[in-house]
Design a protein around this motif. Sequence first.
Motif, PDB file in Angstrom:
ATOM      1  N   MET A   1     -39.243   9.070  46.114  1.00 48.52           N
ATOM      2  CA  MET A   1     -38.814   8.636  47.229  1.00 48.52           C
ATOM      3  C   MET A   1     -37.658   9.018  48.107  1.00 48.52           C
ATOM      4  SD  MET A   1     -37.410   5.286  46.304  1.00 48.52           S
ATOM      5  CE  MET A   1     -38.472   3.471  44.763  1.00 48.52           C
ATOM      6  N   ALA A   2     -37.089  10.698  47.760  1.00 51.77           N
ATOM      7  CA  ALA A   2     -35.813  11.203  48.249  1.00 51.77           C
ATOM      8  C   ALA A   2     -36.901  12.876  48.525  1.00 51.77           C
ATOM      9  CB  ALA A   2     -35.355  11.743  47.692  1.00 51.77           C
ATOM     10  N   GLY A   3     -38.425  12.727  48.155  1.00 54.40           N
ATOM     11  CA  GLY A   3     -39.262  13.929  48.649  1.00 54.40           C
ATOM     12  C   GLY A   3     -39.121  15.002  47.662  1.00 54.40           C
ATOM     13  N   LEU A   4     -38.672  14.957  46.304  1.00 54.73           N
ATOM     14  CA  LEU A   4     -38.288  15.254  45.450  1.00 54.73           C
ATOM     15  C   LEU A   4     -38.940  15.217  44.010  1.00 54.73           C
ATOM     16  CD1 LEU A   4     -34.177  14.873  45.257  1.00 54.73           C
ATOM     17  CD2 LEU A   4     -35.342  16.853  46.899  1.00 54.73           C
ATOM     18  N   LYS A   5     -39.262  16.889  43.588  1.00 53.02           N
ATOM     19  CA  LYS A   5     -39.777  16.454  42.400  1.00 53.02           C
ATOM     20  C   LYS A   5     -38.510  17.091  40.902  1.00 53.02           C
ATOM     21  CE  LYS A   5     -44.516  17.271  40.261  1.00 53.02           C
ATOM     22  NZ  LYS A   5     -45.642  17.902  40.514  1.00 53.02           N
ATOM     23  N   LEU A   6     -39.198  15.953  39.939  1.00 58.53           N
ATOM     24  CA  LEU A   6     -38.417  16.252  38.687  1.00 58.53           C
ATOM     25  C   LEU A   6     -39.892  16.568  37.430  1.00 58.53           C
ATOM     26  CD1 LEU A   6     -35.620  13.354  38.557  1.00 58.53           C
ATOM     27  CD2 LEU A   6     -35.487  15.604  39.036  1.00 58.53           C
ATOM     28  N   PRO A   7     -39.025  17.353  36.799  1.00 57.87           N
ATOM     29  CA  PRO A   7     -40.007  17.826  35.630  1.00 57.87           C
ATOM     30  C   PRO A   7     -40.027  16.898  34.141  1.00 57.87           C
ATOM     31  CG  PRO A   7     -37.958  19.327  35.584  1.00 57.87           C
ATOM     32  CD  PRO A   7     -37.744  18.045  36.298  1.00 57.87           C
ATOM     33  N   LEU A   8     -40.473  15.861  35.120  1.00 60.97           N
ATOM     34  CA  LEU A   8     -40.315  14.510  33.474  1.00 60.97           C
ATOM     35  C   LEU A   8     -41.668  14.128  33.640  1.00 60.97           C
ATOM     36  CD1 LEU A   8     -37.416  12.735  35.273  1.00 60.97           C
ATOM     37  CD2 LEU A   8     -36.907  14.648  33.663  1.00 60.97           C
ATOM     38  N   GLU A   9     -41.562  12.841  32.324  1.00 63.14           N
ATOM     39  CA  GLU A   9     -42.950  13.271  31.838  1.00 63.14           C
ATOM     40  C   GLU A   9     -42.686  11.209  31.082  1.00 63.14           C
ATOM     41  OE1 GLU A   9     -46.839  14.945  32.019  1.00 63.14           O
ATOM     42  OE2 GLU A   9     -45.859  15.791  30.342  1.00 63.14           O
ATOM     43  N   SER A  10     -42.722  10.220  31.878  1.00 55.20           N
ATOM     44  CA  SER A  10     -42.308   9.284  30.960  1.00 55.20           C
ATOM     45  C   SER A  10     -43.465   8.707  30.346  1.00 55.20           C
ATOM     46  CB  SER A  10     -42.473   8.249  31.933  1.00 55.20           C
ATOM     47  OG  SER A  10     -41.509   8.609  33.223  1.00 55.20           O
ATOM     48  N   HIS A  11     -42.980   8.035  29.105  1.00 54.55           N
ATOM     49  CA  HIS A  11     -43.440   8.257  27.675  1.00 54.55           C
ATOM     50  C   HIS A  11     -43.168   6.628  27.224  1.00 54.55           C
ATOM     51  CE1 HIS A  11     -46.216  11.384  27.701  1.00 54.55           C
ATOM     52  NE2 HIS A  11     -44.652  12.189  27.851  1.00 54.55           N
TER      53      HIS A  11
END
Lengths: 416, 121
Positions: A247-257
């Motif tokens: 939503m803030a135009g950012l990307k995080l190195p996360l994967e949701s499991h």
Amino acid sequence: MQNYSGLSLLRHGISHHENWPRMWRTPTPKKSYDVIIIGGGGHGLGTAYYLAKEFGITNVAVVEKGWLGGGNTARNTTIVRSNYLWDEAAALFEHSMKLWEGLSQDLNYNVMFSQRGVLNLGHTLQDMRDIRRRVNANRLNGIDGEVLGARQVQDLVPMLDCSKNARYPILGASWQPRGGVARHDAVAWGFARAADALGVDILQQTEVTGFMIRDGQVYGVHTTRGDIEARTVGCVAAGNSGVLAGMAGLKLPLESHPLQALVSEPLKPVLDTVVMSNHVHGYISQSDKGDLVIGAGIDGYTGYGQRGSYSTIEHTLQAIVEMFPAFSRVRMNRQWGGIVDTTPDASPILSPTKVKGLWFNCGWGTGGFKATPGSAHVFAASLAKGRPHPLAAPFSIERFNTGALVDEHGAAGVAH
Amino acid sequence: MLHIWCPWCGEHREEEEFHPKGQAHIVRPVDPDACSDEEWGDYLFFRDNPRGVHRELWVHAAGCRKFFNVMRNTVSYEILETYRIGEQPKILAEVNVVALPKREESESVASDARRQAGGGA
């Protein structure tokens, strides 16, 4: 705030416990706050509490789309320990452990923190080498830890199958006596009640739908109950952190499991410590109520469904029965899944972002509950001062580009 | 338990035969030596993590051992489509909800009809 004590219990006993006041208010959102925390789990509520208590910032809102502690705070296996390998992680988790030790008194709320000790079993020679290395590292960092042989493990946990005939014989274990368990939803409620008493507004049923950003500076959030302004926003949304970042135009190195846990029917006391095994992959403790609390590995695929696959449960219960053959007839009562945000190095992210004033506290993956007070404390310090707390500094998002990772896959205890 | 259509075997099989391998269609940098730290870190560590339709790589580990792509909804866990490596999905990523083919109907589908879906949990 009503102070909880033996005397108040007695006094309310006279009126049949019908007049206990509500633990927190249900305020309507103000137009603006100094700080907005997104996410009303343990970490978020704790952040609000420490902001108000330690840093005097009481004009704070906690925005929660559901109900308090309805996410991973209430979906974990409640294990608390601090035996992490690397200095950076050990310092952060030990900071948390020290806060746990005084938390019930600090909050005037019984979080039922029970330091019954945590065993991490070793089943292979390599397991034992890793255990020795980690225990040595822990002791150099001032964290309690011992290497136990199979016989000492058997003495501690008579129910455990330590025989040589096991499919994966137990060779030994690491033992952290100060580790243990805490009642997870009491942690969320205790922080919420204490924060509310200091003036924090807890806004449940309020979902963030976007950020207000101008010239690279955040100045508020759009929510389902209208716009709320604040020049400092902390996102503590676990599995949904990536969605917020988007939503803030950012990307995080996360994967949701999905990560699952299950509890059995209540039993008489059989297990007075926490037993974890990385190798056969199960972990188990017994709650004060008597039910066995069992943790599973994550599902390999990503998902937001707050449920997991049956094959993962099956593998976990195979591991538990392998370790505790006596539990083979125990019936399981409930099973649930939480959405954990895993990072590539199994360490959290406590970091400012490219958007000024917008901070993320996420990436706790499979082991965030134990860190609740420590994470909340250093995150509150970072938000209050506008720069990362020294304990949070190694956990910036930049480490995934500089390469300064804090690899805690071994100590994280759950394969991902 | 997911039931996954292996586009190589041409059959529905249970989830346990497969391993998920993360996001699909990741493009390798053409000249890795010329990458900045930022580009290289992004390539190694930053993955799509959508709440909705996701394209991912799976391997039929206890079957034909071949890799293939799956288009799956990460909230409902519905598998919208599976397709072979080197192919593109027929469904556009923007489509969020697609009617699920019934599992019983799968036997009547010819083995080369790769657009198949699983029965969900």
